[in-house]
Design an enzyme around this catalytic site. Structure first.
Site, PDB file in Angstrom:
ATOM      1  N   ARG A 250       3.873  -8.469  50.183  1.00  0.00           N
ATOM      2  CA  ARG A 250       3.366  -9.380  49.160  1.00  0.00           C
ATOM      3  C   ARG A 250       3.817  -8.856  47.807  1.00  0.00           C
ATOM      4  O   ARG A 250       3.777  -7.643  47.571  1.00  0.00           O
ATOM      5  CB  ARG A 250       1.831  -9.415  49.149  1.00  0.00           C
ATOM      6  CG  ARG A 250       1.193  -9.799  50.434  1.00  0.00           C
ATOM      7  CD  ARG A 250       1.361 -11.254  50.767  1.00  0.00           C
ATOM      8  NE  ARG A 250       0.887 -12.149  49.722  1.00  0.00           N
ATOM      9  CZ  ARG A 250       1.271 -13.423  49.611  1.00  0.00           C
ATOM     10  NH1 ARG A 250       2.153 -13.928  50.442  1.00  0.00           N
ATOM     11  NH2 ARG A 250       0.801 -14.172  48.658  1.00  0.00           N
TER      12      ARG A 250
ATOM     13  N   LYS B 262      14.890   6.679  58.682  1.00  0.00           N
ATOM     14  CA  LYS B 262      14.661   8.112  58.933  1.00  0.00           C
ATOM     15  C   LYS B 262      14.502   8.881  57.616  1.00  0.00           C
ATOM     16  O   LYS B 262      13.659   9.774  57.511  1.00  0.00           O
ATOM     17  CB  LYS B 262      15.845   8.643  59.741  1.00  0.00           C
ATOM     18  CG  LYS B 262      15.831  10.121  59.895  1.00  0.00           C
ATOM     19  CD  LYS B 262      17.035  10.603  60.663  1.00  0.00           C
ATOM     20  CE  LYS B 262      17.192  12.088  60.384  1.00  0.00           C
ATOM     21  NZ  LYS B 262      18.347  12.673  61.005  1.00  0.00           N
TER      22      LYS B 262
ATOM     23  N   ASN C 144       6.446   2.229  45.370  1.00  0.00           N
ATOM     24  CA  ASN C 144       7.013   1.401  46.440  1.00  0.00           C
ATOM     25  C   ASN C 144       8.207   2.129  47.028  1.00  0.00           C
ATOM     26  O   ASN C 144       8.839   2.946  46.345  1.00  0.00           O
ATOM     27  CB  ASN C 144       7.460   0.046  45.874  1.00  0.00           C
ATOM     28  CG  ASN C 144       7.999  -0.880  46.958  1.00  0.00           C
ATOM     29  OD1 ASN C 144       7.438  -0.957  48.051  1.00  0.00           O
ATOM     30  ND2 ASN C 144       9.088  -1.572  46.678  1.00  0.00           N
TER      31      ASN C 144
ATOM     32  N   SER D 284       5.410   2.724  59.831  1.00  0.00           N
ATOM     33  CA  SER D 284       6.043   4.027  60.110  1.00  0.00           C
ATOM     34  C   SER D 284       6.065   4.897  58.854  1.00  0.00           C
ATOM     35  O   SER D 284       5.959   6.129  58.950  1.00  0.00           O
ATOM     36  CB  SER D 284       7.445   3.850  60.695  1.00  0.00           C
ATOM     37  OG  SER D 284       8.332   3.324  59.735  1.00  0.00           O
TER      38      SER D 284
ATOM     39  N   ASP E 282       6.825  -1.963  38.575  1.00  0.00           N
ATOM     40  CA  ASP E 282       6.546  -2.676  37.326  1.00  0.00           C
ATOM     41  C   ASP E 282       6.546  -4.173  37.618  1.00  0.00           C
ATOM     42  O   ASP E 282       6.523  -4.576  38.785  1.00  0.00           O
ATOM     43  CB  ASP E 282       7.501  -2.248  36.201  1.00  0.00           C
ATOM     44  CG  ASP E 282       8.922  -2.717  36.437  1.00  0.00           C
ATOM     45  OD1 ASP E 282       9.173  -3.467  37.407  1.00  0.00           O
ATOM     46  OD2 ASP E 282       9.807  -2.349  35.632  1.00  0.00           O
ATOM     47  N   GLU E 283       6.611  -4.984  36.554  1.00  0.00           N
ATOM     48  CA  GLU E 283       6.385  -6.409  36.775  1.00  0.00           C
ATOM     49  C   GLU E 283       7.537  -7.126  37.459  1.00  0.00           C
ATOM     50  O   GLU E 283       7.363  -8.237  37.950  1.00  0.00           O
ATOM     51  CB  GLU E 283       6.061  -7.092  35.442  1.00  0.00           C
ATOM     52  CG  GLU E 283       4.640  -6.773  35.048  1.00  0.00           C
ATOM     53  CD  GLU E 283       4.446  -6.713  33.561  1.00  0.00           C
ATOM     54  OE1 GLU E 283       5.177  -7.404  32.840  1.00  0.00           O
ATOM     55  OE2 GLU E 283       3.569  -5.944  33.119  1.00  0.00           O
TER      56      GLU E 283
ATOM     57  N   ARG F 112      -3.249 -16.476  44.266  1.00  0.00           N
ATOM     58  CA  ARG F 112      -2.834 -15.075  44.170  1.00  0.00           C
ATOM     59  C   ARG F 112      -3.857 -14.235  43.395  1.00  0.00           C
ATOM     60  O   ARG F 112      -4.186 -13.115  43.768  1.00  0.00           O
ATOM     61  CB  ARG F 112      -1.456 -14.994  43.488  1.00  0.00           C
ATOM     62  CG  ARG F 112      -0.827 -13.619  43.552  1.00  0.00           C
ATOM     63  CD  ARG F 112       0.523 -13.614  42.880  1.00  0.00           C
ATOM     64  NE  ARG F 112       1.509 -14.397  43.612  1.00  0.00           N
ATOM     65  CZ  ARG F 112       2.282 -13.898  44.577  1.00  0.00           C
ATOM     66  NH1 ARG F 112       2.182 -12.642  44.921  1.00  0.00           N
ATOM     67  NH2 ARG F 112       3.159 -14.658  45.196  1.00  0.00           N
TER      68      ARG F 112
ATOM     69  N   HIS G 264      11.871   1.185  48.902  1.00  0.00           N
ATOM     70  CA  HIS G 264      12.775   0.063  49.155  1.00  0.00           C
ATOM     71  C   HIS G 264      13.991   0.588  49.922  1.00  0.00           C
ATOM     72  O   HIS G 264      14.575   1.611  49.537  1.00  0.00           O
ATOM     73  CB  HIS G 264      13.211  -0.568  47.820  1.00  0.00           C
ATOM     74  CG  HIS G 264      14.078  -1.766  48.016  1.00  0.00           C
ATOM     75  ND1 HIS G 264      13.580  -2.964  48.499  1.00  0.00           N
ATOM     76  CD2 HIS G 264      15.412  -1.942  47.846  1.00  0.00           C
ATOM     77  CE1 HIS G 264      14.580  -3.825  48.602  1.00  0.00           C
ATOM     78  NE2 HIS G 264      15.697  -3.231  48.206  1.00  0.00           N
TER      79      HIS G 264
HETATM   80  C1  GRF Z   1      10.618  -0.119  55.225  1.00  0.00           C
HETATM   81  O1  GRF Z   1      11.981  -0.272  55.515  1.00  0.00           O
HETATM   82  C2  GRF Z   1      10.389  -0.136  53.741  1.00  0.00           C
HETATM   83  O2  GRF Z   1      11.441   0.406  53.018  1.00  0.00           O
HETATM   84  C3  GRF Z   1      10.271  -1.601  53.453  1.00  0.00           C
HETATM   85  O3  GRF Z   1       9.576  -2.123  54.544  1.00  0.00           O
HETATM   86  C4  GRF Z   1       9.783  -1.304  55.686  1.00  0.00           C
HETATM   87  C5  GRF Z   1       8.436  -0.900  56.191  1.00  0.00           C
HETATM   88  O4  GRF Z   1       8.488  -0.222  57.413  1.00  0.00           O
HETATM   89  N1  GRF Z   1       9.639  -1.795  52.174  1.00  0.00           N
HETATM   90  P1  GRF Z   1       7.182   0.456  58.004  1.00  0.00           P
HETATM   91  O5  GRF Z   1       6.112  -0.621  58.109  1.00  0.00           O
HETATM   92  O6  GRF Z   1       6.769   1.574  57.094  1.00  0.00           O
HETATM   93  O7  GRF Z   1       7.592   0.948  59.374  1.00  0.00           O
END
Ligand code: GRF
Length: 225
Positions: free
Chosen positions: A91, A172, A107, A13, A141-142, A65, A109
């Site tokens: 991953r 959302k 990223n 999404s 970062d790492e 990896r 989060h």
């Molecule tokens: C999201 O909540 C994102 O913050 C987390 O994984 C979820 C991914 O959702 N890292 P989508 O695959 O983008 O719907």
């Protein structure tokens, strides 16, 4: 125009929200390739619907990896992507990959970092009983869920909420702040000073409407609302 590789594992999404803002002209970027480690990821269908090139790279098929990441690196180099966008990619990338793309991996989060890194962040926040939750776009970062923070959205947690309902409300806003962050990169407005990210000419904050309260910093621009 910047070029992107978007890494996914699931629904995609966030990928969709980025595609939409590229297609409506709000982000001057091109998605060169979508990479999924999961062949069943719904995000692959989204990529197909928008005629995006996609690659399935199952980590389970690689000896270790480093072998997996060597192939990931080959793909992003082949497509000459400027940035790698992690959008629900389940991953952890090792320093081997990250060094090659220093400050060029983002990223998202679903928590207000540095609180609640790791898996099931929304449930961690709801179970902990925090009163404010949210989401964070950061450079990678790492250390996991640790790099310099580009933008955050904060929202009040409702008394009745569990991880699932909170997660829906957070998602959302993920769909708004991730495209916004990428558009700032595309406009070359993002500078890193150590851990601090400075976005040139950004408003300090954005406040959402009273019936859907949110605080976003730096300020979300109107076209991303
Ligand atoms: C999201 O909540 C994102 O913050 C987390 O994984 C979820 C991914 O959702 N890292 P989508 O695959 O983008 O719907």
């Amino acid at each position: 125009m910047i070029s992107l590789a978007v890494f996914i594992s699931g629904s995609g999404s966030n990928l969709q929200s980025i595609i939409n803002k590229i297609e409506d002209g709000s982000i001057h970027a091109e998605i060169k390739v979508v990479v999924s480690n999961n062949p069943e990821a719904y995000g692959l269908k989204r990529a197909e619907q928008h005629n995006l090139h996609s690659v399935v790279l199952e980590h389970t098929r690689f000896a270790d990896r480093q072998a997996y990441e060597r192939e990931l690196l080959r793909i992003v180099r082949d497509f000459k992507t400027d940035y790698v966008i992690l959008a629900g990619f389940m991953r952890i990338l090792s320093p081997y990959f990250i060094h090659e793309f220093q400050n060029r991996i983002l990223n998202i989060h679903p928590a207000l970092l540095p609180s609640f890194p790791g898996l099931h962040a929304q449930a961690q926040a709801a179970d902990y009983g925090v009163k404010v939750a949210g989401c964070t776009v950061h450079f990678v970062d790492e250390k996991m869920d640790h790099g310099p923070i580009l933008i955050q959205a904060a929202l009040p947690v409702l008394p009745s909420e569990d991880g699932e309902s909170l997660g829906k409300r957070i998602l959302k806003w993920e769909h708004k702040i991730y495209p916004q962050a990428i558009s700032w990169l595309a406009q070359n407005r993002v500078n890193l000073e150590g851990r601090k990210v400075i976005v040139k000419n950004a408003k300090t904050f954005f406040l959402g409407p009273a019936d859907d309260p949110v605080l976003i910093s730096p300020g979300l621009e109107e076209k991303f609302f």
